[in-house]
Structure formats: C-alpha cells, structure tokens
Motif scaffolding. Structure first.
Motif, PDB file in Angstrom:
ATOM      1  N   ALA A 170      -2.489   7.925   6.515  1.00  0.00           N
ATOM      2  CA  ALA A 170      -3.862   8.397   6.745  1.00  0.00           C
ATOM      3  C   ALA A 170      -4.567   7.530   7.784  1.00  0.00           C
ATOM      4  N   LYS A 199      -1.311   6.300   2.181  1.00  0.00           N
ATOM      5  CA  LYS A 199      -2.531   5.620   2.632  1.00  0.00           C
ATOM      6  C   LYS A 199      -2.351   5.051   4.039  1.00  0.00           C
ATOM      7  N   LYS A 206      -9.055  -0.735   3.084  1.00  0.00           N
ATOM      8  CA  LYS A 206      -9.620   0.638   2.955  1.00  0.00           C
ATOM      9  C   LYS A 206      -9.833   1.007   1.505  1.00  0.00           C
ATOM     10  N   VAL A 228       0.871  -1.179   0.000  1.00  0.00           N
ATOM     11  CA  VAL A 228       0.000   0.000   0.000  1.00  0.00           C
ATOM     12  C   VAL A 228       0.909   1.231   0.000  1.00  0.00           C
ATOM     13  N   SER A 246       3.310   1.821  -4.861  1.00  0.00           N
ATOM     14  CA  SER A 246       2.242   1.074  -4.188  1.00  0.00           C
ATOM     15  C   SER A 246       2.752   0.159  -3.083  1.00  0.00           C
ATOM     16  N   VAL A 291      -5.317  -1.376   6.241  1.00  0.00           N
ATOM     17  CA  VAL A 291      -5.030  -0.479   5.123  1.00  0.00           C
ATOM     18  C   VAL A 291      -5.407  -1.132   3.808  1.00  0.00           C
TER      19      VAL A 291
END
Length: 161
Positions: A24, A21, A161, A17, A116, A158
C-alpha cells in the motif's frame, strides 16, 4: 545484503510489517520521496494510488548533475500484482505529451514471511537501456548501498503508518 549483476542490482530486507501494508505504501506515489532518501525524488505530481498496469505517474526530481537541476520524470506501471509485486519504468514526457522511456525499471517483490512480516526485494534493472543513453549515463547511476538505504527508509515509513 545486495547483489550486483551485469544489468541489474538488487537489495533485500525483512520488515516487521505485513506485505499488504508495504504494498500500500509503495502503491502511493506521495511516499516515494521519503522512500528514496537521496533528495533526487521530490514530490509526486500525480497523487492517485497506483492501481493498474500502464498507469502513468509523474514525479518532480532534482539532481545536481542533471542539465536543469530540477526536472520531472514520467513513470509507467509495468507490473502490479498486489500484494506481491509492483514495478515501473522511468521516462520523460515531451512537450507534445509523447512519453519516452530510458530502458530502466524499478521493481519491488514482496514475500510474506508470516502474518506480520515480509521480505522486500528492490531491483533496479537497466538491461533494456540503449547504447545511445549508456554513452552519457553511467549505470547504475548510484552506489549499491542506495537500494539498501531505500529499503530501510521504506521499513521506517511502513512501521510508522
């Protein structure tokens, strides 16, 4: 993998991820109970995202060894460098609103490994804990696998999400 030093313990996990992200999710106190995974961290009292150093966010807690069982902690953001690092110190709020901190810090460092993927390191540091507290709390108050498990919960959260 995890390492234990004299005064801190850390664990690192690579997640599929982007770092932003992950950051957050960490900056959202309402996710902390799910990340913790031990049942100690209950729901957040303050639900606003963490956006500045000095910000206080309170959490409901539960621990069988705590004199009250259920209790509340007040965390103060010590480090906020989106999306690279976030950390806070944990304490208690007295009846008069005065905050007292125990000297331990939770810190997450995020290193992007591409668009990513990110490497997340969670560190628990108790180097500033005074002797008076060390006399009745053993540090660290959990096994080293706790940090690894916590990072795995974070990764699952994560990813979903």
């Amino acid at each position: 993998m995890h390492t234990v030093d004299q005064e801190n313990v850390s664990a690192t996990l690579t997640v599929a991820v982007p770092a932003a992200k992950v950051f957050a999710v960490l900056a959202d106190p309402t996710t902390h109970s799910a990340i913790d995974g031990t049942g100690w961290v209950q729901e957040s009292v303050d639900r606003a995202p963490l956006t500045e150093v000095g910000q206080i966010f309170r959490m409901h807690m539960y621990h069988a060894n705590h004199p009250n069982g259920d209790y509340q902690v007040a965390n103060q953001v010590q480090l906020l460098d989106p999306p690279r690092a976030i950390g806070w110190r944990t304490g208690t709020e007295k009846d008069d609103g005065h905050l007292e901190f125990g000297g331990w810090i939770w810190r997450y460092d995020l290193a992007p490994l591409g668009p990513s993927e990110a490497e997340v390191t969670l560190t628990y540091d108790w180097s500033a804990v005074p002797q008076s507290i060390r006399e009745y709390i053993q540090f660290p108050p959990f096994g080293p696998e706790h940090l690894t498990n916590s990072l795995q919960h974070l990764a699952e959260l994560v990813a979903g999400k």
